[in-house]
Design a protein around this motif. Structure first.
Motif, PDB file in Angstrom:
ATOM      1  N   VAL A 127       0.839  -1.203   0.000  1.00 12.59           N
ATOM      2  CA  VAL A 127       0.000   0.000   0.000  1.00 12.59           C
ATOM      3  C   VAL A 127       0.869   1.246   0.000  1.00 12.59           C
ATOM      4  O   VAL A 127       0.603   2.219  -0.722  1.00 12.59           O
ATOM      5  CB  VAL A 127      -0.947  -0.002   1.209  1.00 12.59           C
ATOM      6  N   ARG A 130       2.644   1.654  -3.440  1.00 19.25           N
ATOM      7  CA  ARG A 130       1.731   1.905  -4.547  1.00 19.25           C
ATOM      8  C   ARG A 130       0.994   3.239  -4.423  1.00 19.25           C
ATOM      9  O   ARG A 130       0.803   3.940  -5.426  1.00 19.25           O
ATOM     10  CB  ARG A 130       0.715   0.762  -4.626  1.00 19.25           C
ATOM     11  N   MET A 131       0.607   3.617  -3.200  1.00 23.60           N
ATOM     12  CA  MET A 131      -0.273   4.769  -3.030  1.00 23.60           C
ATOM     13  C   MET A 131       0.413   5.991  -2.421  1.00 23.60           C
ATOM     14  O   MET A 131       0.205   7.112  -2.889  1.00 23.60           O
ATOM     15  CB  MET A 131      -1.477   4.363  -2.158  1.00 23.60           C
ATOM     16  N   VAL A 175      -8.927   0.243   3.083  1.00 21.84           N
ATOM     17  CA  VAL A 175      -8.146  -0.043   1.875  1.00 21.84           C
ATOM     18  C   VAL A 175      -7.972  -1.548   1.784  1.00 21.84           C
ATOM     19  O   VAL A 175      -7.581  -2.201   2.766  1.00 21.84           O
ATOM     20  CB  VAL A 175      -6.774   0.652   1.915  1.00 21.84           C
ATOM     21  N   ASN A 196      -5.022  -2.729  -3.085  1.00 24.97           N
ATOM     22  CA  ASN A 196      -4.480  -1.367  -3.031  1.00 24.97           C
ATOM     23  C   ASN A 196      -5.475  -0.333  -3.537  1.00 24.97           C
ATOM     24  O   ASN A 196      -5.094   0.645  -4.189  1.00 24.97           O
ATOM     25  CB  ASN A 196      -3.167  -1.258  -3.814  1.00 24.97           C
ATOM     26  N   ALA A 197      -6.744  -0.538  -3.240  1.00 25.88           N
ATOM     27  CA  ALA A 197      -7.781   0.425  -3.596  1.00 25.88           C
ATOM     28  C   ALA A 197      -8.682   0.622  -2.380  1.00 25.88           C
ATOM     29  O   ALA A 197      -8.861  -0.288  -1.560  1.00 25.88           O
ATOM     30  CB  ALA A 197      -8.604  -0.061  -4.786  1.00 25.88           C
ATOM     31  N   SER A 201     -14.497   4.616  -0.583  1.00 25.16           N
ATOM     32  CA  SER A 201     -14.150   6.017  -0.810  1.00 25.16           C
ATOM     33  C   SER A 201     -15.341   6.884  -1.216  1.00 25.16           C
ATOM     34  O   SER A 201     -15.455   8.025  -0.746  1.00 25.16           O
ATOM     35  CB  SER A 201     -13.038   6.122  -1.861  1.00 25.16           C
ATOM     36  N   LEU A 252      -5.972  10.997  -3.121  1.00 26.39           N
ATOM     37  CA  LEU A 252      -6.114   9.548  -3.279  1.00 26.39           C
ATOM     38  C   LEU A 252      -7.579   9.131  -3.351  1.00 26.39           C
ATOM     39  O   LEU A 252      -7.951   8.277  -4.164  1.00 26.39           O
ATOM     40  CB  LEU A 252      -5.421   8.829  -2.119  1.00 26.39           C
ATOM     41  N   LYS A 255      -9.045  10.286  -6.696  1.00 23.95           N
ATOM     42  CA  LYS A 255      -8.562   9.418  -7.782  1.00 23.95           C
ATOM     43  C   LYS A 255      -9.244   8.061  -7.730  1.00 23.95           C
ATOM     44  O   LYS A 255      -9.620   7.492  -8.775  1.00 23.95           O
ATOM     45  CB  LYS A 255      -7.054   9.261  -7.663  1.00 23.95           C
ATOM     46  N   ASP A 256      -9.446   7.532  -6.535  1.00 25.27           N
ATOM     47  CA  ASP A 256     -10.084   6.234  -6.401  1.00 25.27           C
ATOM     48  C   ASP A 256     -11.545   6.290  -6.860  1.00 25.27           C
ATOM     49  O   ASP A 256     -12.029   5.362  -7.515  1.00 25.27           O
ATOM     50  CB  ASP A 256     -10.010   5.774  -4.941  1.00 25.27           C
TER      51      ASP A 256
END
Length: 319
Positions: A127, A130-131, A175, A196-197, A201, A252, A255-256
């Motif tokens: 995580v 990647r984020m 997450v 990793n999302a 959100s 983040l 974007k998600d």
């Protein structure tokens, strides 16, 4: 015949003190000019002075500026200690430089401690890489974010993370660390959530304006899943105290949400409509994302729904 009265003993003239010591002229006592210079000090004294000069001349733009500054100051103090001990036999110079050396050593130790490598939990490293690392979030800050008020939880295949119209959206933000989840609305498939999302959100963003809402979608584990879960209240409080990290989360999450909108499996959603959504950066912050999910799932006339959402976004931004 009148006589002058005698003065009392208190006002009698005091004896004058000599202005100079016997045998030494007064001009020599008041002189401030050097009549004779001592010889130059030992090489150690000059090396110590050079170390101090280099320390003060270091540019502050260097990445290791403070560490090099403390090292050079310690070098100079050490040379002065050796010089004062071996060549001058001067106790006060030696003691003061020992004090300076200890103070600089404590500063250097603290600076090195702050730069120590941070060990991130193996489950969270993906995580972070990647984020958060691409956004220049330091490992120490990420450790503070994940080490105080969040937990790692698991879901077995088929278990629900959120149930439609039942689970509150005000409690958490998560997450996905491992596995895959499926999002449905009234048994209609919307999209999948991968590693990793963020899981929720859209709901997290929507509750910034609409508190007390329930999930309008059902989120079920398609595989055995593991996810990182923050307490919403404590996370919000923490982000309010750190402006940089707050902006990172806003980016983040936005974007998600955009990725989730793009991944909606709706063949009627044209490229033109997606470009319109991409040109509305404030859309996610002005609308309830649950309404967007519902609208995308419950109607086949996606173009009309999208236009309605865009109009609402424009109206909200003009107020």
């Amino acid at each position: 015949m009148s006589s002058t009265p005698a003065l009392p003993p208190l006002f009698t003239t005091l004896p004058s003190f000599p202005s100079a010591s016997p045998g030494i002229p007064a001009a020599e006592l008041n002189s401030t000019s050097c009549t004779e210079w001592d010889q130059a000090h030992h090489l150690l004294f000059h090396l110590g002075s050079l170390a101090l000069l280099l320390a003060l001349a270091l540019p502050s733009t260097m990445s290791l500026h403070m560490i090099l500054l403390r090292l050079l100051l310690m070098t100079g103090c050490a040379l002065f200690i050796v010089w004062a001990t071996l060549y001058r036999c001067n106790l006060d110079v030696m003691v003061w430089n020992v004090v300076f050396l200890l103070v600089n050593f404590m500063h250097l130790f603290f600076l090195l401690y702050k730069r120590r490598p941070i060990k991130i939990d193996r489950e969270l490293r993906s995580v972070y890489k990647r984020m958060f690392e691409p956004l220049h979030v330091k490992e120490a800050l990420f450790q503070r974010l994940t080490g105080q008020f969040c937990t790692i939880q698991t879901l077995k295949k088929g278990q629900a993370y959120a149930a439609e119209d039942k689970t509150s959206v005000d409690e958490r933000l998560s997450v996905l660390l491992k596995g895959k989840m499926k999002v449905t609305y009234r048994s209609h498939f919307l999209h999948n959530i991968y590693t990793n999302a963020f899981i929720d959100s859209p709901e997290f963003r929507s509750t910034e304006m609409h508190r007390g809402e329930k999930f309008q979608v059902t989120i079920v584990a398609e595989e055995n899943c593991k996810y990182l879960c923050w307490s919403r209240e404590r996370l919000t409080f923490f982000l309010e105290s750190d402006t940089f990290l707050n902006e990172v989360f806003r980016y983040l999450i936005g974007k998600d949400i955009t990725n989730k909108l793009y991944s909606l499996n709706d063949p009627t959603l044209s490229d033109k409509a997606l470009k319109k959504m991409d040109r509305q950066p404030s859309l996610c912050s002005q609308l309830s994302m649950m309404q967007m999910r519902n609208s995308m799932a419950s109607t086949s006339d996606t173009e009309d729904v999208l236009n309605q959402i865009l109009q609402r976004g424009s109206a909200g931004s003009s107020r």
